[in-house]
Design a protein around this motif. Structure first.
Motif, PDB file in Angstrom:
ATOM      1  N   ALA A  56       8.775   8.532   7.061  1.00 53.61           N
ATOM      2  CA  ALA A  56       7.585   9.804   7.517  1.00 53.61           C
ATOM      3  C   ALA A  56       7.623  10.788   6.110  1.00 53.61           C
ATOM      4  CB  ALA A  56       7.589  10.473   8.711  1.00 53.61           C
ATOM      5  N   GLN A  57       9.173  10.923   5.512  1.00 53.46           N
ATOM      6  CA  GLN A  57       9.693  11.668   4.477  1.00 53.46           C
ATOM      7  C   GLN A  57       8.788  11.329   3.669  1.00 53.46           C
ATOM      8  OE1 GLN A  57      10.726  15.511   5.165  1.00 53.46           O
ATOM      9  NE2 GLN A  57       9.896  15.904   3.001  1.00 53.46           N
ATOM     10  N   ALA A  58       9.077  10.662   2.835  1.00 49.30           N
ATOM     11  CA  ALA A  58       8.541   9.897   1.898  1.00 49.30           C
ATOM     12  C   ALA A  58       7.175   9.519   1.315  1.00 49.30           C
ATOM     13  CB  ALA A  58       9.356   8.393   1.994  1.00 49.30           C
ATOM     14  N   ILE A  59       6.465   9.364   2.611  1.00 46.79           N
ATOM     15  CA  ILE A  59       5.527   9.554   2.365  1.00 46.79           C
ATOM     16  C   ILE A  59       4.622  10.922   2.582  1.00 46.79           C
ATOM     17  CG2 ILE A  59       2.812   9.561   3.439  1.00 46.79           C
ATOM     18  CD1 ILE A  59       4.499   6.566   4.923  1.00 46.79           C
ATOM     19  N   LYS A  60       5.278  11.770   2.858  1.00 47.91           N
ATOM     20  CA  LYS A  60       5.084  13.652   3.515  1.00 47.91           C
ATOM     21  C   LYS A  60       5.169  14.058   1.237  1.00 47.91           C
ATOM     22  CE  LYS A  60       5.859  17.761   4.796  1.00 47.91           C
ATOM     23  NZ  LYS A  60       7.193  18.487   5.630  1.00 47.91           N
ATOM     24  N   ASP A  61       6.760  13.607   0.805  1.00 49.76           N
ATOM     25  CA  ASP A  61       6.603  13.601  -0.780  1.00 49.76           C
ATOM     26  C   ASP A  61       6.339  12.788  -1.133  1.00 49.76           C
ATOM     27  OD1 ASP A  61       8.693  15.105   0.215  1.00 49.76           O
ATOM     28  OD2 ASP A  61      10.954  14.450   0.558  1.00 49.76           O
ATOM     29  N   GLY A  62       5.376  11.978  -1.485  1.00 50.01           N
ATOM     30  CA  GLY A  62       4.366  11.347  -2.515  1.00 50.01           C
ATOM     31  C   GLY A  62       4.800  10.294  -2.827  1.00 50.01           C
ATOM     32  N   TRP A  63       6.242   9.639  -2.301  1.00 49.29           N
ATOM     33  CA  TRP A  63       6.387   7.974  -2.949  1.00 49.29           C
ATOM     34  C   TRP A  63       5.330   6.958  -2.560  1.00 49.29           C
ATOM     35  CZ3 TRP A  63      11.016   6.904  -4.711  1.00 49.29           C
ATOM     36  CH2 TRP A  63      12.077   8.313  -4.934  1.00 49.29           C
ATOM     37  N   THR A  64       4.949   6.273  -2.948  1.00 49.91           N
ATOM     38  CA  THR A  64       4.319   4.913  -2.796  1.00 49.91           C
ATOM     39  C   THR A  64       5.509   3.233  -2.534  1.00 49.91           C
ATOM     40  OG1 THR A  64       4.093   4.712  -5.649  1.00 49.91           O
ATOM     41  CG2 THR A  64       2.490   6.482  -4.126  1.00 49.91           C
ATOM     42  N   LYS A  65       4.862   3.536  -2.761  1.00 47.82           N
ATOM     43  CA  LYS A  65       5.893   1.410  -2.079  1.00 47.82           C
ATOM     44  C   LYS A  65       6.322   1.052  -4.653  1.00 47.82           C
ATOM     45  CE  LYS A  65       4.051  -1.072   1.751  1.00 47.82           C
ATOM     46  NZ  LYS A  65       3.881  -2.226   2.428  1.00 47.82           N
ATOM     47  N   PRO A  66       5.011   0.893  -4.986  1.00 45.22           N
ATOM     48  CA  PRO A  66       6.136   1.021  -6.383  1.00 45.22           C
ATOM     49  C   PRO A  66       7.246   1.879  -7.115  1.00 45.22           C
ATOM     50  CG  PRO A  66       3.083   1.006  -6.436  1.00 45.22           C
ATOM     51  CD  PRO A  66       3.740   1.236  -4.816  1.00 45.22           C
ATOM     52  N   SER A  67       6.453   3.338  -6.992  1.00 43.90           N
ATOM     53  CA  SER A  67       7.725   4.121  -7.190  1.00 43.90           C
ATOM     54  C   SER A  67       8.740   3.310  -6.331  1.00 43.90           C
ATOM     55  CB  SER A  67       7.202   5.771  -6.655  1.00 43.90           C
ATOM     56  OG  SER A  67       7.592   5.832  -5.269  1.00 43.90           O
TER      57      SER A  67
ATOM     58  N   SER B 212      10.160   1.055  -8.096  1.00 41.96           N
ATOM     59  CA  SER B 212      10.890   0.607  -9.376  1.00 41.96           C
ATOM     60  C   SER B 212      12.794   1.941  -8.982  1.00 41.96           C
ATOM     61  CB  SER B 212      10.794   1.952 -10.026  1.00 41.96           C
ATOM     62  OG  SER B 212      10.369   3.049  -9.887  1.00 41.96           O
ATOM     63  N   VAL B 213      12.383   2.536  -8.206  1.00 41.83           N
ATOM     64  CA  VAL B 213      13.736   3.173  -8.181  1.00 41.83           C
ATOM     65  C   VAL B 213      15.487   2.031  -7.724  1.00 41.83           C
ATOM     66  CG1 VAL B 213      15.525   4.612  -6.714  1.00 41.83           C
ATOM     67  CG2 VAL B 213      13.037   5.645  -7.707  1.00 41.83           C
ATOM     68  N   VAL B 214      14.866   1.482  -6.238  1.00 44.09           N
ATOM     69  CA  VAL B 214      15.280   0.434  -6.028  1.00 44.09           C
ATOM     70  C   VAL B 214      15.791  -0.339  -6.988  1.00 44.09           C
ATOM     71  CG1 VAL B 214      15.847  -1.859  -4.547  1.00 44.09           C
ATOM     72  CG2 VAL B 214      15.087   1.148  -3.551  1.00 44.09           C
ATOM     73  N   LYS B 215      14.919  -1.096  -7.989  1.00 41.18           N
ATOM     74  CA  LYS B 215      15.378  -1.860  -8.931  1.00 41.18           C
ATOM     75  C   LYS B 215      16.082  -1.221 -10.043  1.00 41.18           C
ATOM     76  CE  LYS B 215      13.716  -4.844 -12.692  1.00 41.18           C
ATOM     77  NZ  LYS B 215      11.830  -4.989 -13.194  1.00 41.18           N
ATOM     78  N   LYS B 216      16.229   0.358 -10.434  1.00 39.22           N
ATOM     79  CA  LYS B 216      17.487   0.760 -11.122  1.00 39.22           C
ATOM     80  C   LYS B 216      18.328   0.891 -10.549  1.00 39.22           C
ATOM     81  CE  LYS B 216      18.086   5.397 -13.972  1.00 39.22           C
ATOM     82  NZ  LYS B 216      16.476   6.147 -13.771  1.00 39.22           N
ATOM     83  N   HIS B 217      18.469   0.974  -9.509  1.00 41.57           N
ATOM     84  CA  HIS B 217      19.755   1.629  -8.855  1.00 41.57           C
ATOM     85  C   HIS B 217      20.607   0.636  -8.473  1.00 41.57           C
ATOM     86  CE1 HIS B 217      23.032   2.710  -5.771  1.00 41.57           C
ATOM     87  NE2 HIS B 217      22.562   1.785  -5.808  1.00 41.57           N
TER      88      HIS B 217
END
Length: 84
Positions: free
Chosen positions: A58-69, A72-77
């Protein structure tokens, strides 16, 4: 104070419990009590994790995160972690 409640078990389960109880030097009631406590603890832990995930989602959606974003963050990590 100990309250007692009868439970109906399938004969094969009861036989396995009796065998295990004998192996461990415990009673069937002891094993059932232990199993019930572990089941309750596990379910409470799972429910707590589900709640945490739901709150984070819910917080991620509120902050504007999308599945693709997120992907990409997980892949980079993961790439950074492998490079170490």
């Amino acid at each position: 104070m100990r309250e007692e409640k009868n439970a109906i078990l399938k004969p094969d389960v009861l036989a396995l419990l009796a065998e295990q109880a004998e192996t461990e030097g415990k009673t069937v009631d002891d094993l059932l009590d232990e199993a019930a406590r572990k089941l309750i603890e596990t379910r409470r832990s799972v429910n707590g994790l589900r709640s945490l995930v739901a709150e984070n989602r819910a917080q991620a959606i509120k902050d504007g995160w999308t599945k693709p974003s997120v992907a990409s963050v997980v892949k980079k990590h993961r790439q950074e972690k492998r490079a170490r």
